[in-house]
Write a protein that holds these residues in place. Structure first.
Motif, PDB file in Angstrom:
ATOM      1  N   LYS A 179       0.852  -1.188   0.000  1.00  0.00           N
ATOM      2  CA  LYS A 179       0.000   0.000   0.000  1.00  0.00           C
ATOM      3  C   LYS A 179       0.888   1.237   0.000  1.00  0.00           C
ATOM      4  O   LYS A 179       1.800   1.353   0.793  1.00  0.00           O
ATOM      5  N   ASN A 180       0.601   2.154  -0.903  1.00  0.00           N
ATOM      6  CA  ASN A 180       1.333   3.419  -0.982  1.00  0.00           C
ATOM      7  C   ASN A 180       0.319   4.529  -1.220  1.00  0.00           C
ATOM      8  O   ASN A 180      -0.329   4.550  -2.256  1.00  0.00           O
ATOM      9  N   ASN A 181       0.198   5.451  -0.280  1.00  0.00           N
ATOM     10  CA  ASN A 181      -0.692   6.605  -0.427  1.00  0.00           C
ATOM     11  C   ASN A 181      -2.113   6.207  -0.838  1.00  0.00           C
ATOM     12  O   ASN A 181      -2.707   6.806  -1.713  1.00  0.00           O
ATOM     13  N   GLY A 182      -2.648   5.156  -0.226  1.00  0.00           N
ATOM     14  CA  GLY A 182      -4.005   4.743  -0.529  1.00  0.00           C
ATOM     15  C   GLY A 182      -4.138   3.898  -1.781  1.00  0.00           C
ATOM     16  O   GLY A 182      -5.212   3.446  -2.117  1.00  0.00           O
ATOM     17  N   ILE A 183      -3.047   3.697  -2.497  1.00  0.00           N
ATOM     18  CA  ILE A 183      -3.055   2.860  -3.696  1.00  0.00           C
ATOM     19  C   ILE A 183      -2.428   1.526  -3.329  1.00  0.00           C
ATOM     20  O   ILE A 183      -1.360   1.475  -2.738  1.00  0.00           O
ATOM     21  N   THR A 184      -3.114   0.459  -3.657  1.00  0.00           N
ATOM     22  CA  THR A 184      -2.609  -0.871  -3.370  1.00  0.00           C
ATOM     23  C   THR A 184      -2.116  -1.502  -4.665  1.00  0.00           C
ATOM     24  O   THR A 184      -2.766  -1.382  -5.693  1.00  0.00           O
TER      25      THR A 184
ATOM     26  N   GLU B 146      -9.280   4.121  -6.067  1.00  0.00           N
ATOM     27  CA  GLU B 146     -10.694   4.404  -5.861  1.00  0.00           C
ATOM     28  C   GLU B 146     -10.954   5.850  -6.255  1.00  0.00           C
ATOM     29  O   GLU B 146     -10.150   6.734  -5.985  1.00  0.00           O
ATOM     30  N   LEU B 147     -12.087   6.078  -6.932  1.00  0.00           N
ATOM     31  CA  LEU B 147     -12.469   7.413  -7.351  1.00  0.00           C
ATOM     32  C   LEU B 147     -13.980   7.517  -7.230  1.00  0.00           C
ATOM     33  O   LEU B 147     -14.711   6.713  -7.814  1.00  0.00           O
ATOM     34  N   ASN B 148     -14.444   8.498  -6.480  1.00  0.00           N
ATOM     35  CA  ASN B 148     -15.881   8.720  -6.268  1.00  0.00           C
ATOM     36  C   ASN B 148     -16.606   7.453  -5.817  1.00  0.00           C
ATOM     37  O   ASN B 148     -17.708   7.159  -6.279  1.00  0.00           O
ATOM     38  N   GLY B 149     -15.966   6.687  -4.947  1.00  0.00           N
ATOM     39  CA  GLY B 149     -16.589   5.488  -4.406  1.00  0.00           C
ATOM     40  C   GLY B 149     -16.541   4.272  -5.321  1.00  0.00           C
ATOM     41  O   GLY B 149     -17.010   3.205  -4.951  1.00  0.00           O
TER      42      GLY B 149
ATOM     43  N   LEU C  99      -4.426  -2.566 -19.415  1.00  0.00           N
ATOM     44  CA  LEU C  99      -5.869  -2.439 -19.319  1.00  0.00           C
ATOM     45  C   LEU C  99      -6.234  -1.662 -18.067  1.00  0.00           C
ATOM     46  O   LEU C  99      -5.490  -1.663 -17.089  1.00  0.00           O
ATOM     47  N   ARG C 100      -7.393  -1.015 -18.107  1.00  0.00           N
ATOM     48  CA  ARG C 100      -7.975  -0.395 -16.919  1.00  0.00           C
ATOM     49  C   ARG C 100      -9.341  -1.031 -16.735  1.00  0.00           C
ATOM     50  O   ARG C 100     -10.128  -1.099 -17.687  1.00  0.00           O
ATOM     51  N   LEU C 101      -9.600  -1.502 -15.531  1.00  0.00           N
ATOM     52  CA  LEU C 101     -10.850  -2.189 -15.210  1.00  0.00           C
ATOM     53  C   LEU C 101     -11.600  -1.448 -14.132  1.00  0.00           C
ATOM     54  O   LEU C 101     -11.001  -0.800 -13.289  1.00  0.00           O
ATOM     55  N   LYS C 102     -12.923  -1.584 -14.162  1.00  0.00           N
ATOM     56  CA  LYS C 102     -13.765  -1.111 -13.069  1.00  0.00           C
ATOM     57  C   LYS C 102     -14.250  -2.359 -12.340  1.00  0.00           C
ATOM     58  O   LYS C 102     -14.813  -3.257 -12.968  1.00  0.00           O
ATOM     59  N   VAL C 103     -13.988  -2.419 -11.049  1.00  0.00           N
ATOM     60  CA  VAL C 103     -14.376  -3.577 -10.255  1.00  0.00           C
ATOM     61  C   VAL C 103     -15.889  -3.601 -10.081  1.00  0.00           C
ATOM     62  O   VAL C 103     -16.511  -2.580  -9.800  1.00  0.00           O
TER      63      VAL C 103
END
Length: 104
Positions: free
Chosen positions: A7-12, A25-28, A98-102
């Motif tokens: 974990k670094n600055n809220g980014i895992t 995470e962005l806007n929940g 790739l960029r994914l939305k969980v």
């Protein structure tokens, strides 16, 4: 957290074989960037395209280097929201694939 998750600055980040997953995470909403840790050619699974919804453990594609394939998959359901490699003959170290939305 297991030994290959940082974990670094809220980014895992989770290190996998040949690539890493960068969670944010962005806007929940939760997002994941799949980032190459190799220099090679990335092949997207022919059944996957932009806006595809994928199930956990689906092989998204693979990175090939020296005739060795490193398969890319995630262990959660997600939607493909960006592909970043289409116009590149090879991916570089730290290239976002790739960029994914969980999907919960």
């Amino acid at each position: 957290t297991d030994s290959n998750t940082e974990k670094n600055n809220g980014i895992t980040e989770k290190i996998e074989d040949g690539y890493k997953l960068v969670f944010s995470e962005l806007n929940g909403e939760k997002y994941v960037d799949i980032v190459s840790m190799l220099v090679g050619k990335f092949y997207l699974n022919e059944n996957i395209e932009l806006s595809s919804v994928i199930k956990a453990n689906t092989i998204l594609g693979y990175i090939e280097i020296l005739n060795i394939s490193y398969y890319v998959k995630v262990d959660f359901d997600a939607k493909i929201i960006e592909t970043s490699f289409k116009d590149l003959p090879f991916v570089q170290y730290s290239s976002r694939l790739l960029r994914l939305k969980v999907i919960n």
